[in-house]
Write an enzyme that holds these catalytic residues in place. Structure first.
Site, short mmCIF file in Angstrom:
data_model
loop_
_atom_site.label_atom_id
_atom_site.label_comp_id
_atom_site.label_asym_id
_atom_site.label_seq_id
_atom_site.Cartn_x
_atom_site.Cartn_y
_atom_site.Cartn_z
N MET A 19 0.98 -1.16 -0.08
CA MET A 19 0.00 -0.03 -0.10
C MET A 19 0.96 1.19 -0.07
O MET A 19 1.59 1.47 0.97
CB MET A 19 -1.00 -0.12 1.19
N MET A 20 0.63 2.14 -1.17
CA MET A 20 1.66 3.19 -1.37
C MET A 20 1.39 4.23 -0.07
O MET A 20 0.46 4.63 0.35
CB MET A 20 1.12 3.90 -2.60
N GLN A 71 7.35 -5.12 -4.04
CA GLN A 71 6.79 -5.07 -5.28
C GLN A 71 7.06 -4.18 -6.21
O GLN A 71 7.51 -3.09 -5.82
CB GLN A 71 5.36 -4.73 -5.03
N CYS A 101 -2.60 -1.31 -10.03
CA CYS A 101 -2.60 -0.05 -9.62
C CYS A 101 -3.40 0.84 -10.68
O CYS A 101 -2.58 0.70 -12.11
CB CYS A 101 -1.38 0.79 -9.14
N ASN A 212 -7.67 -11.05 -2.82
CA ASN A 212 -7.41 -9.63 -2.04
C ASN A 212 -8.74 -8.80 -2.55
O ASN A 212 -9.24 -9.16 -3.45
CB ASN A 212 -6.25 -9.10 -2.63
N GLY A 213 -9.07 -7.88 -1.46
CA GLY A 213 -10.30 -7.28 -1.99
C GLY A 213 -11.20 -7.03 -0.92
O GLY A 213 -11.89 -8.26 -1.03
N GLY A 234 -5.70 -5.51 2.85
CA GLY A 234 -5.36 -4.34 2.52
C GLY A 234 -5.55 -3.34 3.54
O GLY A 234 -5.06 -3.27 4.76
#
Length: 334
Positions: A19-20, A71, A101, A212-213, A234
């Site tokens: 996660m940025m 990543q 992304c 994921n999600g 996340g």
């Protein structure tokens, strides 16, 4: 199988998403304390930055973070191969290629989710990285982009990257809309389709598939594991990190630890960073959600948010924040 590779293999069941601006090294150390068995991921780093940038700052990590994946962002096979070789030298356990992304900046650089429209190029990138390192190369992708509504198209993308050498796919089980939505909206607005990921695993039983999600609680995460090899948390792992701890404990049949105990386990690391001149805010911003939904949780966040940026702030501020919580929230919930 060595102890390190065995631990890496076991970490397939639970991971924390890249996660940025969130999963920096300080966050990852905290998450490791919460989830000893989880696989951790760095923020996305572009291959060019790995090659030409300040590597200690960009990809440096504490050994406690293992098992840890880097990543990468990019679409140039030669650059990605060079970055992969560097990642191996730095001691990472896995290299993950970002194909999910949706941000405008990422699209402009021809990487991220827009690469799902170029499966042959992604396959070329994966093959180049596989040739450059012995580390497992994995891919994180969406179900498709924009109005794609074709499971076969998604499955062909996966098949191409796996044929090129991808050892695993992480499926964010929704489309990426490349126009009209912000990255935040892209994590919420496109509908989730877990059944596509389930079907992918059912049809390809030998392929490790991580889901994921929208996974925000322990019970649904465990239910997903009936259909996938792993789950990747996340935003839930960041905004309500005790969920990450409880899921790791449940999967490994370990007792849950009180929130206060988990926070105090972070103290030696925090103080070591303070001694190197780093400001307290860089560590405490990652713990703000630890008392999410608990008595005193808002006051805990407020004390840290208002005080951690001040020059000279130290661990005593964390103690002050803890004093604002209801001690009953520290107990282990049966």
């Amino acid at each position: 199988m060595t102890a390190s590779t065995d631990r890496y293999a076991a970490s397939l069941r639970l991971s924390v998403a890249p996660m940025m601006d969130w999963t920096d090294r300080h966050c990852r150390v905290f998450h490791r304390l919460l989830a000893p068995s989880a696989r951790l991921y760095t923020e996305m780093v572009h291959a060019n930055a790995v090659i030409h940038g300040d590597r200690a700052r960009l990809i440096g990590f504490d050994p406690v973070e293992h098992p840890l994946a880097l990543q990468l962002g990019g679409s140039d096979p030669a650059l990605l191969a060079q970055a992969a070789a560097i990642a191996q030298e730095w001691g990472f356990d896995e290299i993950n290629l970002n194909c999910g992304c949706p941000s405008d900046r990422v699209q402009a650089g021809r990487f991220g989710a827009c690469l799902m429209r170029e499966p042959a190029l992604v396959a070329e990138c994966v093959a180049a990285m596989c040739a450059a390192t012995h580390l497992p190369i994995t891919v994180k992708c969406r179900l498709g982009v924009d109005d794609d509504d074709d499971y076969a198209l998604f499955a062909r993308f996966v098949d191409q990257v796996v044929a090129a050498g991808a050892a695993m796919v992480v499926v964010h089980a929704r489309n990426a809309w490349l126009k009209g939505l912000s990255p935040k909206e892209n994590r919420e607005v496109p509908p989730l389709r877990y059944d596509w990921a389930y079907r992918l695993k059912q049809e390809r039983p030998g392929l490790p598939v991580v889901l994921n999600g929208g996974i925000v609680a322990v019970e649904p995460a465990i239910a997903h594991l009936q259909h996938a090899d792993g789950v990747m948390l996340g935003r839930a792992a960041y905004h309500d990190p005790y969920v990450l701890h409880c899921l790791d404990a449940a999967l490994n049949q370990r007792p849950e630890q009180p929130r206060e105990s988990l926070l105090r386990a972070y103290q030696p690391y925090v103080e070591s960073q303070l001694a190197q001149g780093l400001g307290l805010k860089h560590m405490t911003r990652h713990v703000l959600g630890l008392f999410h939904g608990q008595p005193g949780g808002r006051a805990f966040r407020q004390v840290l948010s208002e005080g951690a940026h001040r020059p000279g702030a130290g661990w005593e501020l964390v103690e002050q924040a803890l004093e604002r919580t209801d001690t009953r929230s520290w107990r282990v919930v049966a």
